[in-house]
Design a protein around this motif. Structure first.
Motif, PDB file in Angstrom:
ATOM      1  N   GLU A  74       0.933  -1.239  -0.013  1.00 16.10           N
ATOM      2  CA  GLU A  74      -0.047   0.102  -0.078  1.00 16.10           C
ATOM      3  C   GLU A  74       0.892   1.315   0.244  1.00 16.10           C
ATOM      4  N   ILE A  75       1.904   1.190   0.920  1.00 18.87           N
ATOM      5  CA  ILE A  75       2.799   2.478   1.015  1.00 18.87           C
ATOM      6  C   ILE A  75       3.570   2.541  -0.551  1.00 18.87           C
ATOM      7  N   GLN A  76       4.092   1.313  -1.152  1.00 21.10           N
ATOM      8  CA  GLN A  76       4.481   1.575  -2.438  1.00 21.10           C
ATOM      9  C   GLN A  76       3.653   2.229  -3.262  1.00 21.10           C
ATOM     10  N   ALA A  77       2.369   1.704  -3.441  1.00 20.31           N
ATOM     11  CA  ALA A  77       1.484   2.219  -4.528  1.00 20.31           C
ATOM     12  C   ALA A  77       1.528   3.724  -4.292  1.00 20.31           C
ATOM     13  N   GLU A  78       1.203   4.084  -3.031  1.00 21.48           N
ATOM     14  CA  GLU A  78       1.249   5.554  -2.860  1.00 21.48           C
ATOM     15  C   GLU A  78       2.210   6.441  -3.273  1.00 21.48           C
ATOM     16  N   SER A  79       3.534   5.923  -3.014  1.00 19.08           N
ATOM     17  CA  SER A  79       4.761   6.626  -2.997  1.00 19.08           C
ATOM     18  C   SER A  79       5.715   6.372  -4.151  1.00 19.08           C
ATOM     19  N   GLY A  80       5.678   4.977  -4.743  1.00 17.04           N
ATOM     20  CA  GLY A  80       6.593   4.526  -5.654  1.00 17.04           C
ATOM     21  C   GLY A  80       7.962   4.188  -5.085  1.00 17.04           C
TER      22      GLY A  80
END
Length: 330
Positions: A74-80
């Protein structure tokens, strides 16, 4: 670096995530579980520090267990953000079906080898399915033992500590002249990390874990920041304590075989831990198996099919040891 405590209903106590946000990069080590309540807690902690999920540049994961990796996707999806994990665990974190299927097959094989009752197998499968709900999965960049990463001027060095999980790593770093570690579940302040059941992919799990613990003793770090609960101010002493704990457990396994005669892993587990529920149905016989396998390699125990017995002469050695203990007590 700041420690963020995140709720966890499991016996290990609250999970820790570690935030490095005092420079150009925003870096997170472990993320906590995927549960909505955990996400809300982590978002609130980020907000208090003036950052958000979208600011995260990199995520380092100590191992594949979901209570440490659940929010990475989820964090990767928001921040790359780039997500890093040891090469042994990266496929599981990414959700590689072939790797997951191979582990499930190994678990099923062990259920039979260990002598796990069918009713307990059914209960455990239901527990595993409940813990396998769909979540946002990250793409993962694998790293190896000894790889070093610079985080806002601080060097983090990955140290492979297989045992509890095949790819479990701690991260060494220096701060204010002290040598410290982010120890994940390699070193915990209250509980001893499960070996044998927590990751059935690990070959010779107890041997590997004891080796990892001895390396922590030898390194004599100034402080450990674990995956659960509070910091450990004397990591070497804690690691030495866990080594002694496993020595005592090995003695209890031998004592069980002496009293019960030849028996399977589940019977030894029942003697050590009693009736088991939930994930402990996996962890109890897994830990017992890790000790039995270790003792078999040592020549103290002999395996015959799915049963184990004491090697010739060991019962007499146990009796002599018990006499010595009695004399010391009185």
């Amino acid at each position: 670096m700041e420690r963020i405590s995140l709720s966890n209903g499991a016996f290990e106590g609250n999970n820790n995530a570690y935030l490095f946000a005092g420079g150009e990069d925003v870096v997170l080590v472990d993320t906590g579980d995927w549960m909505p309540a955990t996400r809300e807690q982590l978002e609130a902690e980020f907000d208090d520090r003036g950052v958000s999920f979208s600011d995260v540049d990199r995520i380092f994961l100590t191992h594949w267990h979901q209570d440490h990796t659940g929010l990475a996707g989820e964090i990767q999806a928001e921040s790359g953000a780039e997500v890093y994990a040891h090469e042994a665990d990266a496929p599981l974190i990414e959700g590689d079906e072939e790797t997951w299927e191979a582990m499930r097959d190994t678990q099923e094989t062990y259920f039979e080898e260990w002598g796990m009752p069918e009713a307990k197998q059914v209960e455990l499968r239901e527990r595993i399915v409940r813990n396998d709900e769909p979540i946002e999965l990250p793409s993962v960049t694998p790293f190896e033992d000894g790889d070093t990463f610079t985080v806002n001027g601080t060097e983090l060095t990955a140290v492979h500590t297989s045992g509890h999980a095949a790819g479990l790593c701690l991260f060494e770093f220096e701060r204010d002249g002290n040598r410290e570690i982010l120890s994940g579940d390699a070193l915990l302040p209250v509980y001893t990390p499960n070996v044998g059941g927590a990751d059935v992919r690990v070959d010779r799990p107890l041997e590997r874990y004891l080796r990892a613990l001895q390396s922590i003793v030898d390194a004599d770090y100034d402080r450990a920041w674990p995956g659960h609960r509070d910091p450990i101010d004397d990591p070497a002493a804690r690691a030495a304590h866990i080594i002694h704990h496993h020595e005592e457990r090995s003695y209890r396994v031998l004592d069980a075989l002496d009293r019960l005669g030849p028996c399977d892993t589940w019977t030894v587990s029942d003697d050590l831990f009693g009736d088991l529920e939930s994930i402990h149905i996996l962890h109890g016989p897994g830990e017992s198996y890790a000790h039995l396998e270790h003792l078999e390699r040592d020549g103290t125990v002999v395996r015959e099919g799915t049963e184990y017995r004491l090697a010739d002469g060991v019962a007499e050695e146990l009796a002599a040891l018990e006499d010595e203990r009695w004399e010391l007590e009185f």
